[in-house]
Write a protein that holds these residues in place. Structure first.
Motif, PDB file in Angstrom:
ATOM      1  N   GLY A  64      86.934  20.992  -7.750  1.00 36.72           N
ATOM      2  CA  GLY A  64      88.356  20.794  -8.345  1.00 36.72           C
ATOM      3  C   GLY A  64      89.129  20.399  -8.004  1.00 36.72           C
ATOM      4  N   VAL A  65      89.950  19.287  -7.960  1.00 40.44           N
ATOM      5  CA  VAL A  65      90.717  18.620  -7.428  1.00 40.44           C
ATOM      6  C   VAL A  65      92.005  18.288  -8.251  1.00 40.44           C
ATOM      7  CG1 VAL A  65      89.242  16.662  -6.650  1.00 40.44           C
ATOM      8  CG2 VAL A  65      89.630  16.089  -8.854  1.00 40.44           C
ATOM      9  N   GLY A  92      87.387  24.346  -9.877  1.00 42.56           N
ATOM     10  CA  GLY A  92      86.762  23.582 -10.611  1.00 42.56           C
ATOM     11  C   GLY A  92      85.738  24.602 -12.109  1.00 42.56           C
ATOM     12  N   THR A  93      86.102  23.968 -13.364  1.00 38.25           N
ATOM     13  CA  THR A  93      85.362  24.297 -14.354  1.00 38.25           C
ATOM     14  C   THR A  93      84.901  23.632 -15.380  1.00 38.25           C
ATOM     15  OG1 THR A  93      87.584  24.369 -15.784  1.00 38.25           O
ATOM     16  CG2 THR A  93      87.415  26.249 -14.182  1.00 38.25           C
ATOM     17  N   LEU A  94      83.829  23.948 -15.290  1.00 42.66           N
ATOM     18  CA  LEU A  94      82.991  22.606 -15.941  1.00 42.66           C
ATOM     19  C   LEU A  94      82.737  22.636 -17.766  1.00 42.66           C
ATOM     20  CD1 LEU A  94      79.792  21.376 -13.618  1.00 42.66           C
ATOM     21  CD2 LEU A  94      81.248  20.476 -14.484  1.00 42.66           C
ATOM     22  N   GLU A  95      82.970  24.228 -17.873  1.00 40.92           N
ATOM     23  CA  GLU A  95      82.834  24.667 -19.448  1.00 40.92           C
ATOM     24  C   GLU A  95      84.133  25.506 -19.243  1.00 40.92           C
ATOM     25  OE1 GLU A  95      78.915  26.630 -19.591  1.00 40.92           O
ATOM     26  OE2 GLU A  95      77.966  25.639 -19.774  1.00 40.92           O
ATOM     27  N   LYS A 110      97.681  28.324 -13.204  1.00 38.95           N
ATOM     28  CA  LYS A 110      97.248  27.589 -13.829  1.00 38.95           C
ATOM     29  C   LYS A 110      98.478  26.232 -13.238  1.00 38.95           C
ATOM     30  CE  LYS A 110      96.465  26.734 -18.741  1.00 38.95           C
ATOM     31  NZ  LYS A 110      96.525  27.099 -19.797  1.00 38.95           N
ATOM     32  N   PHE A 111      97.180  24.989 -13.356  1.00 42.85           N
ATOM     33  CA  PHE A 111      99.083  24.153 -13.913  1.00 42.85           C
ATOM     34  C   PHE A 111      99.527  24.068 -15.200  1.00 42.85           C
ATOM     35  CE2 PHE A 111     100.320  19.872 -13.109  1.00 42.85           C
ATOM     36  CZ  PHE A 111     101.645  19.969 -12.124  1.00 42.85           C
ATOM     37  N   THR A 112     100.403  23.795 -15.436  1.00 43.96           N
ATOM     38  CA  THR A 112     100.680  24.393 -16.571  1.00 43.96           C
ATOM     39  C   THR A 112     102.424  23.660 -16.661  1.00 43.96           C
ATOM     40  OG1 THR A 112     100.771  25.092 -19.448  1.00 43.96           O
ATOM     41  CG2 THR A 112     100.962  26.742 -17.494  1.00 43.96           C
ATOM     42  N   ILE A 113     103.006  23.862 -18.140  1.00 48.91           N
ATOM     43  CA  ILE A 113     104.239  23.381 -17.778  1.00 48.91           C
ATOM     44  C   ILE A 113     104.206  24.856 -18.474  1.00 48.91           C
ATOM     45  CG2 ILE A 113     106.049  22.672 -19.243  1.00 48.91           C
ATOM     46  CD1 ILE A 113     104.552  19.984 -19.725  1.00 48.91           C
ATOM     47  N   ALA A 114     105.852  26.018 -18.159  1.00 47.21           N
ATOM     48  CA  ALA A 114     106.021  27.176 -18.482  1.00 47.21           C
ATOM     49  C   ALA A 114     106.660  27.271 -19.488  1.00 47.21           C
ATOM     50  CB  ALA A 114     106.443  27.952 -17.676  1.00 47.21           C
ATOM     51  N   GLU A 115     107.268  28.046 -20.649  1.00 46.58           N
ATOM     52  CA  GLU A 115     108.343  27.645 -21.850  1.00 46.58           C
ATOM     53  C   GLU A 115     109.772  27.726 -20.458  1.00 46.58           C
ATOM     54  OE1 GLU A 115     109.821  30.641 -24.919  1.00 46.58           O
ATOM     55  OE2 GLU A 115     108.082  31.008 -23.968  1.00 46.58           O
ATOM     56  N   ALA A 136      90.887  22.183 -12.883  1.00 44.19           N
ATOM     57  CA  ALA A 136      90.566  23.661 -11.869  1.00 44.19           C
ATOM     58  C   ALA A 136      91.758  23.994 -11.869  1.00 44.19           C
ATOM     59  CB  ALA A 136      90.797  22.210 -11.014  1.00 44.19           C
ATOM     60  N   TYR A 137      92.174  25.421 -11.150  1.00 42.27           N
ATOM     61  CA  TYR A 137      92.810  26.363 -11.178  1.00 42.27           C
ATOM     62  C   TYR A 137      92.922  26.282  -9.865  1.00 42.27           C
ATOM     63  CZ  TYR A 137      88.931  30.000 -11.119  1.00 42.27           C
ATOM     64  OH  TYR A 137      88.042  30.903 -11.191  1.00 42.27           O
TER      65      TYR A 137
END
Length: 200
Positions: A64-65, A92-95, A110-115, A136-137
């Motif tokens: 993961g990077v 990293g997650t390949l699937e 998790k890299f994301t945007i919150a509400e 990746a997480y």
């Protein structure tokens, strides 16, 4: 019989936010890719709740990077192999993978945007989240986290530069707090660091 197709590079798309996580089935070389930087998560500060990302030039297959660059497409060469990075908190997650908030003594983010937010950050997973492949997480030992529920993990970039201590850390949108104490390798606090290695 059709000839074997040899893949020599991959195309990585950086979104409008200019950053995100990534995982490739190939070992990659980012050293000559202009405008795109790859990072491993090398540490976590429990007091500030900040994860430190250090730049890497190559990545192993399946690792993961975190990527940072101007929005657009980048061609990244494939290499046969590379050295393992000793510490990387990015998984990293390949699937496509189901990820829970905690598992085996680790807490997952998790890299994301919150509400209600317009800035992506690392947020805790909800249990039984279906996570995409090719990303990746962040996985942090639960013992490192504060007792109170962890709402976000912020990011600090370690550029590895020694020419100017002010350039060691780039600020990222949404980051709060500043470095409070800097020490030399003997453990003595330094108020005005110059060139060299320091402990933050």
């Amino acid at each position: 019989m059709e000839p074997e197709v040899i893949v020599t590079d991959v195309v990585i798309t950086i979104n409008d936010f200019g950053c995100g996580t990534y995982c490739s089935e190939y070992a990659l070389d980012f050293s000559e890719v202009t405008g795109l930087k790859a990072y491993s998560a090398i540490g976590f500060n429990s007091n500030t709740q900040v994860v430190t990302l250090a730049r890497v030039m190559t990545t192993m297959a399946g690792s993961g990077v975190f990527l940072k660059g101007e929005p657009g497409d980048y061609v990244v060469p494939i290499i046969e192999a590379c050295h393992d990075h000793t510490l990387n908190l990015l998984v990293g997650t390949l699937e496509q993978t189901v990820v829970n908030s905690t598992a085996d003594g680790y807490s997952n983010f998790k890299f994301t945007i919150a509400e209600g937010s317009d800035v992506p950050m690392f947020y805790p997973f909800k249990d039984n989240t279906v996570f995409s492949g090719g990303k990746a997480y962040l996985q942090i030992p639960t013992a490192w986290l504060p007792i109170a529920a962890q709402k976000t993990v912020e990011i600090r970039f370690d550029n590895g530069e020694t020419t100017d201590v002010d350039d060691v850390f780039d600020e990222v949108k949404g980051e709060s707090g500043e470095v409070e104490n800097i020490y030399d390798l003997q453990g003595c606090e330094v108020e005005n660091p110059s060139r060299g290695l320091y402990i933050v």
